[in-house]
Scaffold this motif. Sequence first.
Motif, PDB file in Angstrom:
ATOM      1  N   ILE A  35      38.173  54.160  33.653  1.00 46.15           N
ATOM      2  CA  ILE A  35      37.252  53.510  34.602  1.00 46.15           C
ATOM      3  C   ILE A  35      37.688  52.086  34.908  1.00 46.15           C
ATOM      4  O   ILE A  35      37.402  51.550  35.958  1.00 46.15           O
ATOM      5  CB  ILE A  35      35.772  53.500  34.138  1.00 46.15           C
ATOM      6  CG1 ILE A  35      35.606  52.697  32.836  1.00 46.15           C
ATOM      7  CG2 ILE A  35      35.203  54.887  34.017  1.00 46.15           C
ATOM      8  CD1 ILE A  35      34.193  52.176  32.645  1.00 46.15           C
ATOM      9  N   LEU A  36      38.418  51.484  33.967  1.00 46.30           N
ATOM     10  CA  LEU A  36      38.871  50.109  34.191  1.00 46.30           C
ATOM     11  C   LEU A  36      39.958  50.049  35.253  1.00 46.30           C
ATOM     12  O   LEU A  36      40.127  49.048  35.939  1.00 46.30           O
ATOM     13  CB  LEU A  36      39.402  49.514  32.878  1.00 46.30           C
ATOM     14  CG  LEU A  36      38.347  49.169  31.836  1.00 46.30           C
ATOM     15  CD1 LEU A  36      38.992  48.963  30.482  1.00 46.30           C
ATOM     16  CD2 LEU A  36      37.575  47.930  32.246  1.00 46.30           C
ATOM     17  N   ALA A  37      40.720  51.125  35.362  1.00 47.68           N
ATOM     18  CA  ALA A  37      41.820  51.151  36.323  1.00 47.68           C
ATOM     19  C   ALA A  37      41.339  51.572  37.711  1.00 47.68           C
ATOM     20  O   ALA A  37      42.037  51.407  38.700  1.00 47.68           O
ATOM     21  CB  ALA A  37      42.905  52.092  35.824  1.00 47.68           C
ATOM     22  N   GLU A  38      40.120  52.121  37.764  1.00 45.43           N
ATOM     23  CA  GLU A  38      39.580  52.563  39.055  1.00 45.43           C
ATOM     24  C   GLU A  38      39.387  51.396  39.991  1.00 45.43           C
ATOM     25  O   GLU A  38      39.022  50.306  39.562  1.00 45.43           O
ATOM     26  CB  GLU A  38      38.192  53.201  38.850  1.00 45.43           C
ATOM     27  CG  GLU A  38      38.221  54.630  38.449  1.00 45.43           C
ATOM     28  CD  GLU A  38      36.814  55.130  38.136  1.00 45.43           C
ATOM     29  OE1 GLU A  38      35.844  54.612  38.722  1.00 45.43           O
ATOM     30  OE2 GLU A  38      36.709  56.033  37.291  1.00 45.43           O
ATOM     31  N   LYS A  39      39.624  51.659  41.237  1.00 43.29           N
ATOM     32  CA  LYS A  39      39.268  50.654  42.237  1.00 43.29           C
ATOM     33  C   LYS A  39      37.857  50.968  42.675  1.00 43.29           C
ATOM     34  O   LYS A  39      37.572  52.042  43.177  1.00 43.29           O
ATOM     35  CB  LYS A  39      40.228  50.717  43.431  1.00 43.29           C
ATOM     36  CG  LYS A  39      41.457  49.889  43.223  1.00 43.29           C
ATOM     37  CD  LYS A  39      41.916  49.285  44.528  1.00 43.29           C
ATOM     38  CE  LYS A  39      42.787  48.081  44.218  1.00 43.29           C
ATOM     39  NZ  LYS A  39      43.439  47.497  45.328  1.00 43.29           N
ATOM     40  N   ILE A  40      36.985  50.025  42.428  1.00 45.47           N
ATOM     41  CA  ILE A  40      35.595  50.299  42.781  1.00 45.47           C
ATOM     42  C   ILE A  40      35.305  49.733  44.157  1.00 45.47           C
ATOM     43  O   ILE A  40      35.619  48.586  44.461  1.00 45.47           O
ATOM     44  CB  ILE A  40      34.656  49.699  41.717  1.00 45.47           C
ATOM     45  CG1 ILE A  40      34.854  50.486  40.425  1.00 45.47           C
ATOM     46  CG2 ILE A  40      33.219  49.734  42.182  1.00 45.47           C
ATOM     47  CD1 ILE A  40      34.089  49.963  39.267  1.00 45.47           C
ATOM     48  N   HIS A  41      34.773  50.571  44.999  1.00 41.91           N
ATOM     49  CA  HIS A  41      34.409  50.114  46.336  1.00 41.91           C
ATOM     50  C   HIS A  41      32.905  50.107  46.458  1.00 41.91           C
ATOM     51  O   HIS A  41      32.217  50.922  45.862  1.00 41.91           O
ATOM     52  CB  HIS A  41      35.018  51.039  47.399  1.00 41.91           C
ATOM     53  CG  HIS A  41      36.497  50.926  47.445  1.00 41.91           C
ATOM     54  ND1 HIS A  41      37.135  49.855  48.006  1.00 41.91           N
ATOM     55  CD2 HIS A  41      37.458  51.742  46.956  1.00 41.91           C
ATOM     56  CE1 HIS A  41      38.443  50.023  47.880  1.00 41.91           C
ATOM     57  NE2 HIS A  41      38.665  51.151  47.240  1.00 41.91           N
ATOM     58  N   LEU A  42      32.452  49.165  47.242  1.00 43.35           N
ATOM     59  CA  LEU A  42      31.009  49.055  47.363  1.00 43.35           C
ATOM     60  C   LEU A  42      30.394  50.302  47.969  1.00 43.35           C
ATOM     61  O   LEU A  42      29.247  50.605  47.744  1.00 43.35           O
ATOM     62  CB  LEU A  42      30.634  47.811  48.174  1.00 43.35           C
ATOM     63  CG  LEU A  42      30.721  46.520  47.379  1.00 43.35           C
ATOM     64  CD1 LEU A  42      30.418  45.343  48.257  1.00 43.35           C
ATOM     65  CD2 LEU A  42      29.754  46.543  46.205  1.00 43.35           C
TER      66      LEU A  42
ATOM     67  N   ASN B 237      38.733  39.472  32.470  1.00 45.48           N
ATOM     68  CA  ASN B 237      39.570  40.359  31.660  1.00 45.48           C
ATOM     69  C   ASN B 237      40.973  39.751  31.524  1.00 45.48           C
ATOM     70  O   ASN B 237      41.571  39.350  32.513  1.00 45.48           O
ATOM     71  CB  ASN B 237      39.639  41.733  32.323  1.00 45.48           C
ATOM     72  CG  ASN B 237      40.196  42.786  31.389  1.00 45.48           C
ATOM     73  OD1 ASN B 237      41.282  42.624  30.849  1.00 45.48           O
ATOM     74  ND2 ASN B 237      39.447  43.849  31.194  1.00 45.48           N
ATOM     75  N   PRO B 238      41.484  39.654  30.293  1.00 48.70           N
ATOM     76  CA  PRO B 238      42.780  39.002  30.075  1.00 48.70           C
ATOM     77  C   PRO B 238      43.981  39.855  30.484  1.00 48.70           C
ATOM     78  O   PRO B 238      45.097  39.335  30.558  1.00 48.70           O
ATOM     79  CB  PRO B 238      42.797  38.753  28.564  1.00 48.70           C
ATOM     80  CG  PRO B 238      41.901  39.797  27.995  1.00 48.70           C
ATOM     81  CD  PRO B 238      40.847  40.073  29.025  1.00 48.70           C
ATOM     82  N   ASN B 239      43.753  41.123  30.722  1.00 44.48           N
ATOM     83  CA  ASN B 239      44.848  42.012  31.109  1.00 44.48           C
ATOM     84  C   ASN B 239      44.982  41.979  32.639  1.00 44.48           C
ATOM     85  O   ASN B 239      44.056  42.371  33.354  1.00 44.48           O
ATOM     86  CB  ASN B 239      44.532  43.426  30.618  1.00 44.48           C
ATOM     87  CG  ASN B 239      45.683  44.377  30.825  1.00 44.48           C
ATOM     88  OD1 ASN B 239      46.542  44.149  31.690  1.00 44.48           O
ATOM     89  ND2 ASN B 239      45.715  45.433  30.035  1.00 44.48           N
ATOM     90  N   THR B 240      46.145  41.518  33.124  1.00 45.52           N
ATOM     91  CA  THR B 240      46.346  41.383  34.571  1.00 45.52           C
ATOM     92  C   THR B 240      46.046  42.685  35.325  1.00 45.52           C
ATOM     93  O   THR B 240      45.553  42.668  36.444  1.00 45.52           O
ATOM     94  CB  THR B 240      47.793  40.917  34.849  1.00 45.52           C
ATOM     95  OG1 THR B 240      47.973  39.697  34.151  1.00 45.52           O
ATOM     96  CG2 THR B 240      48.047  40.688  36.312  1.00 45.52           C
ATOM     97  N   LYS B 241      46.318  43.802  34.656  1.00 46.69           N
ATOM     98  CA  LYS B 241      46.045  45.121  35.230  1.00 46.69           C
ATOM     99  C   LYS B 241      44.557  45.292  35.567  1.00 46.69           C
ATOM    100  O   LYS B 241      44.178  46.003  36.486  1.00 46.69           O
ATOM    101  CB  LYS B 241      46.432  46.165  34.172  1.00 46.69           C
ATOM    102  CG  LYS B 241      47.115  47.384  34.687  1.00 46.69           C
ATOM    103  CD  LYS B 241      47.779  48.197  33.570  1.00 46.69           C
ATOM    104  CE  LYS B 241      46.931  48.508  32.353  1.00 46.69           C
ATOM    105  NZ  LYS B 241      47.551  49.487  31.434  1.00 46.69           N
ATOM    106  N   TYR B 242      43.713  44.663  34.753  1.00 46.47           N
ATOM    107  CA  TYR B 242      42.256  44.798  34.927  1.00 46.47           C
ATOM    108  C   TYR B 242      41.623  43.466  35.364  1.00 46.47           C
ATOM    109  O   TYR B 242      40.461  43.183  35.062  1.00 46.47           O
ATOM    110  CB  TYR B 242      41.599  45.243  33.615  1.00 46.47           C
ATOM    111  CG  TYR B 242      42.206  46.444  32.936  1.00 46.47           C
ATOM    112  CD1 TYR B 242      42.514  47.606  33.652  1.00 46.47           C
ATOM    113  CD2 TYR B 242      42.449  46.437  31.564  1.00 46.47           C
ATOM    114  CE1 TYR B 242      43.061  48.715  33.015  1.00 46.47           C
ATOM    115  CE2 TYR B 242      42.985  47.535  30.923  1.00 46.47           C
ATOM    116  CZ  TYR B 242      43.300  48.680  31.647  1.00 46.47           C
ATOM    117  OH  TYR B 242      43.826  49.761  31.016  1.00 46.47           O
ATOM    118  N   ALA B 243      42.414  42.659  36.060  1.00 42.00           N
ATOM    119  CA  ALA B 243      41.995  41.273  36.338  1.00 42.00           C
ATOM    120  C   ALA B 243      40.671  41.162  37.095  1.00 42.00           C
ATOM    121  O   ALA B 243      40.022  40.122  37.059  1.00 42.00           O
ATOM    122  CB  ALA B 243      43.094  40.544  37.104  1.00 42.00           C
TER     123      ALA B 243
END
Lengths: 465, 157
Positions: A55-62, A440-446
């Motif tokens: 879920i962290l890698a998902e791109k969430i759209h409004l 979030n400290p991980n650039t992937k999950y910025a």
Amino acid sequence: MDVEQTSKLKVLCTDTLEGHENQVWRAIWRPDGEAILSCSGDKSIRLWAPINKSILAEKIHLSNAPISQTVDINPDSENNKTFTNYSEKWQCISSIEQAHKRAVRSICFQPITYESFASAGFDGCTNIWAKNYNKEYECFTTLEGHENEVKSVAWSPSGHLVATCGRDKSIWIWEVVGENDFECVSVLMEHTQDVKMLIWHPTEDILVSASYDDTVRIWKESEDDWYCSAILAGHKSTVWSIDFDPTGKFLVSCSDDLTAKIWTPKTTQKRSKALEFQSEPEWVCVCTIPSSFYKRSLYSVSWSKHFLKPLLIEKSEEKISLNHGYIATASGDNKMCVFAITSTHKKNKSDANSNKFNETNSIQKQSDSGRNEEDVSMENQDSEVNNVENYGILVDIDIDTEGSEKILMEDYTLQNVHFDLVHTISNAHGCFDVNSVAFNPNTKYANWLVSAGDDNNINIWYLQQ
Amino acid sequence: MSAKINSAPIIYETQVSCREITPRDYDDNFTEEIDSSEIYDLIRNITDPEHPLTLEQLNVTQLKHVQVDSENSYILIEFTPTIPHCSMATLIGLCIRVCLLRSLPPRYKIDVKVRPGTHNSEDAINKQLNDKERVAAALENKNLLEVVDQCLSTVFV
């Protein structure tokens, strides 16, 4: 300033983590960004993780969200519930009750393995936690020495040092000498009041402290001796929180004086020269986010990890502009604000000319560029920090030019650091104070943020750009 | 007990109650905005930590020094220490804050300050009283809390 109109991004509350039974002082991400650790006035520490980390890698759209507007949670409204679209995707995977005899004020992970973490309590103790044979968290070591409340604990990025601070005005530096063995190597007593928070530089063994004495101090080591290398004075009340940008070249502080300030060392020579012996650089304030944005104390500040190297966004003959990501603040007026941070750097004409220029101009001299006039009109009292060209600061860092021609930052002088309010979340924790905010400290999950509040809850936020 | 800081304080006349009780006060369906007299009714009966007298009797608290901004859920209490070097000032301020924390809905933001010009260490006291971390820590201190509870025992009767 009309927030709704200037809003360039949306911030969506995707989850509320309930469980703490008293105010949550702090919630932080694990260094890999895939779990959250929180501490509370209920004396407990909780570890939270998504049921499925994808879920962290998902791109969430409004469009996925039930309410397509800027987030403004009203505590009295049932609307609150409609954010549960993404809810129950996080769970508490570990809970340490009675972790301290009094409130747990601060926590931090061991930065290399994340397998252990440290907690600081109002009971005067700093506890080191790791999993035992039963895979349960157990306190393996207690660092004792502070006379009363320990207010912050920070583990150096190398993993070798732990620093603690508290109401007794002292900072203790502990060396990790064995797996669960810590030895105090230094006690720093220069702050004249409580020390509220500590952080380490992202790559070097440089410690930064924020205090009730209204100052921020930079601490360095020289032949086993720790010393204060710079005092950052400028705030007019307690400095509650500090954070570095990902390069470690800029530092942001926030205060009870209702401002946030960005600081940088006043270095005027390039890296190769800077490595040689030189006097300690003075740190100067290069940008002030003014008090007009806030009504009550700023308790927490976080610099996003979107760009590990600042991103080049504009280049002309004379100057370049860089994108430094975002700064988020949390405050006692129930608000979270997100600012986009950019900087402008002017190309040096030639070495001889620029030096002469620096000497002959006063720091307060205003630039006549359009952007600065805008700032001046917005908050007159803070205008003097907008143009810092005359400091002659050289920000010698690697920048991301997205594949185009490399730019040597040693050819440029810092002209200004600019903030742009991109989003305000009023009532981020209902009618309660927001005590902490962390990107979030991980650039992937910025794009993910976590906040903690006096409503006993932790909120998870997603920045939609 | 050792000598009191202010051994002979002036005692002031007190009022029975500041506000009139109306039928609305007994109507649970009617939620009224909290006003300054209601706040004052809470804090006037706090007992002074040194004397068996209330803060009202010592003129430490006064109705006109209670400001309520209902719209913004903000309350400012200013109190007047009996003498400018009163070492009990911080404790009195803490009692006022705890009294309000226990009585008011959590949406209220509360500032407790010394009346300008009435104490030698005005700024230091104000800073401490309005530092939420210090207040939270103080409330976990058993001994201190006992003293506060004693002072507040005359409030909710």
